[in-house]
Design a protein around this motif. Structure first.
Motif, mmCIF file in Angstrom:
data_model
loop_
_atom_site.group_PDB
_atom_site.id
_atom_site.type_symbol
_atom_site.label_atom_id
_atom_site.label_comp_id
_atom_site.label_asym_id
_atom_site.label_seq_id
_atom_site.Cartn_x
_atom_site.Cartn_y
_atom_site.Cartn_z
ATOM 1 N N ASP A 40 -0.452 5.060 2.609
ATOM 2 C CA ASP A 40 -1.064 3.734 2.647
ATOM 3 C C ASP A 40 -1.012 3.128 1.246
ATOM 4 O O ASP A 40 -1.914 3.314 0.434
ATOM 5 C CB ASP A 40 -2.507 3.824 3.141
ATOM 6 N N SER A 41 0.070 2.389 0.988
ATOM 7 C CA SER A 41 0.305 1.813 -0.339
ATOM 8 C C SER A 41 -0.194 0.372 -0.445
ATOM 9 O O SER A 41 0.104 -0.312 -1.411
ATOM 10 C CB SER A 41 1.808 1.876 -0.667
ATOM 11 N N ASP A 42 -0.957 -0.057 0.542
ATOM 12 C CA ASP A 42 -1.515 -1.414 0.552
ATOM 13 C C ASP A 42 -2.959 -1.356 0.046
ATOM 14 O O ASP A 42 -3.791 -0.654 0.633
ATOM 15 C CB ASP A 42 -1.473 -1.966 1.974
ATOM 16 N N ALA A 47 -4.744 0.530 7.011
ATOM 17 C CA ALA A 47 -4.240 1.694 7.751
ATOM 18 C C ALA A 47 -5.185 2.882 7.603
ATOM 19 O O ALA A 47 -5.393 3.651 8.543
ATOM 20 C CB ALA A 47 -2.844 2.069 7.261
ATOM 21 N N THR A 48 -5.762 3.033 6.427
ATOM 22 C CA THR A 48 -6.683 4.145 6.168
ATOM 23 C C THR A 48 -7.885 4.082 7.106
ATOM 24 O O THR A 48 -8.209 5.065 7.784
ATOM 25 C CB THR A 48 -7.148 4.115 4.697
ATOM 26 N N SER A 49 -8.530 2.926 7.179
ATOM 27 C CA SER A 49 -9.674 2.785 8.082
ATOM 28 C C SER A 49 -9.215 2.711 9.532
ATOM 29 O O SER A 49 -9.912 3.169 10.437
ATOM 30 C CB SER A 49 -10.493 1.542 7.723
ATOM 31 N N ILE A 86 -2.344 11.587 6.252
ATOM 32 C CA ILE A 86 -2.305 10.314 5.527
ATOM 33 C C ILE A 86 -2.728 10.522 4.082
ATOM 34 O O ILE A 86 -3.623 11.327 3.787
ATOM 35 C CB ILE A 86 -3.228 9.269 6.211
ATOM 36 N N ILE A 87 -2.043 9.849 3.178
ATOM 37 C CA ILE A 87 -2.548 9.700 1.813
ATOM 38 C C ILE A 87 -3.154 8.305 1.767
ATOM 39 O O ILE A 87 -2.437 7.305 1.885
ATOM 40 C CB ILE A 87 -1.434 9.873 0.764
ATOM 41 N N PRO A 88 -4.468 8.229 1.646
ATOM 42 C CA PRO A 88 -5.149 6.950 1.835
ATOM 43 C C PRO A 88 -4.975 5.981 0.670
ATOM 44 O O PRO A 88 -4.519 6.347 -0.418
ATOM 45 C CB PRO A 88 -6.620 7.366 1.982
ATOM 46 N N TYR A 123 8.989 13.160 8.748
ATOM 47 C CA TYR A 123 8.994 11.723 8.472
ATOM 48 C C TYR A 123 7.900 11.392 7.467
ATOM 49 O O TYR A 123 6.794 11.946 7.533
ATOM 50 C CB TYR A 123 8.733 10.907 9.752
ATOM 51 N N ILE A 124 8.222 10.481 6.546
ATOM 52 C CA ILE A 124 7.227 9.887 5.666
ATOM 53 C C ILE A 124 7.276 8.386 5.905
ATOM 54 O O ILE A 124 8.333 7.757 5.757
ATOM 55 C CB ILE A 124 7.491 10.214 4.183
ATOM 56 N N ILE A 125 6.158 7.825 6.332
ATOM 57 C CA ILE A 125 6.065 6.397 6.637
ATOM 58 C C ILE A 125 5.214 5.738 5.556
ATOM 59 O O ILE A 125 4.086 6.166 5.297
ATOM 60 C CB ILE A 125 5.413 6.152 8.014
#
Length: 257
Positions: A40-42, A47-49, A86-88, A123-125
């Motif tokens: 989650d690069s935003d 996406a995290t929540s 996930i990496i938040p 996969y890494i998204i």
């Protein structure tokens, strides 16, 4: 093992369903039995929540990776979806671009931070912010593929053109492997003349890249993140879940052919 597929979802225009699509497609890929890491690069952290991670419980984020404070293994969290980690995101990401601007190899910080993850995931998204700043450049430099979610509006055509130009520039300067994997139509309503007209225009230029299944307008898709769930859990028999499952399958076929 096959080489890890790293895919970023990008569009500098906000409100096109980018995060929702990235997260739901990641969940569908994970449900197929493949191991998926979501980045989650935003800075907004939707996406995290949206996958049920409580932001106050986060001890490490993408920010910590970018500044070298933490390894990806320390920041990655398991989600309620099997095979999906996930990496938040965190609010600190807002200032990351300013902190990195004078760093050497600042465009490669994320790529270096994810070293070794390809041994653990299929996969890494990566969910990019709705801008073309340093966070998005890091994502594009890291990824092999780009998916561009768009709406059937005329402004989307301009955004597509700008982003494809950016991808060509990234390919030239930083990442010769990167390529456009697909264009995804979001919030599709075939009853509207404008929608049909814009779709035909997109097909003229991206017919070979357009995903076959558009994502329909759906209240359920909009509701799912507020419950911290992917659409395939929240409304598993609905039209939104069916559409995302179809797109995920097509994406896998394109990546693994």
């Amino acid at each position: 093992m096959n080489k890890t597929k790293i895919i970023c979802f990008a569009n500098q225009k906000g409100g096109v369903g980018k995060t929702t699509s990235a997260l739901n497609i990641a969940a569908c890929i994970a449900r197929s039995g493949r191991r998926v890491l979501f980045i989650d690069s935003d800075p907004q952290g939707n996406a995290t929540s949206g996958i049920g991670i409580k932001k106050r419980s986060i001890t490490g984020s993408v920010y910590d990776l970018l500044i070298g404070r933490m390894k990806w293994e320390e920041a990655a969290l398991k989600t309620g979806v099997r095979n999906l980690s996930i990496i938040p995101s965190s609010m600190n990401l807002v200032g990351a671009e300013l902190e990195l601007v004078d760093e050497n190899d600042r465009e490669f910080k994320l790529k270096k931070a994810l070293s070794g993850a390809e041994d653990k995931f299929d996969y890494i998204i990566i969910d990019c912010p709705p801008s073309l700043g340093l966070l998005t450049i890091n994502s594009l430099t890291t990824a092999k593929y780009v998916v561009i979610p768009v709406l059937c509006e005329y402004y989307s055509l301009e955004g597509l053109s700008q982003l494809t130009s950016t991808i060509k520039l990234i390919k030239k300067l930083y990442n010769p492997e990167i390529e456009l994997l697909g264009v995804l139509i979001n919030m599709f309503d075939g009853r509207l003349n404008l929608t049909v007209a814009v779709l035909e225009e997109i097909k003229k230029y991206f017919s070979d890249k357009l995903f076959r299944t558009p994502i329909p307008r759906s209240v359920k898709i909009s509701e799912a993140p507020s419950h911290g769930m992917a659409i395939t859990d929240y409304d598993k028999n609905g039209k939104g879940a069916a559409a995302y499952s179809a797109v995920a399958l097509e994406l896998i076929q394109r990546c693994e052919k």
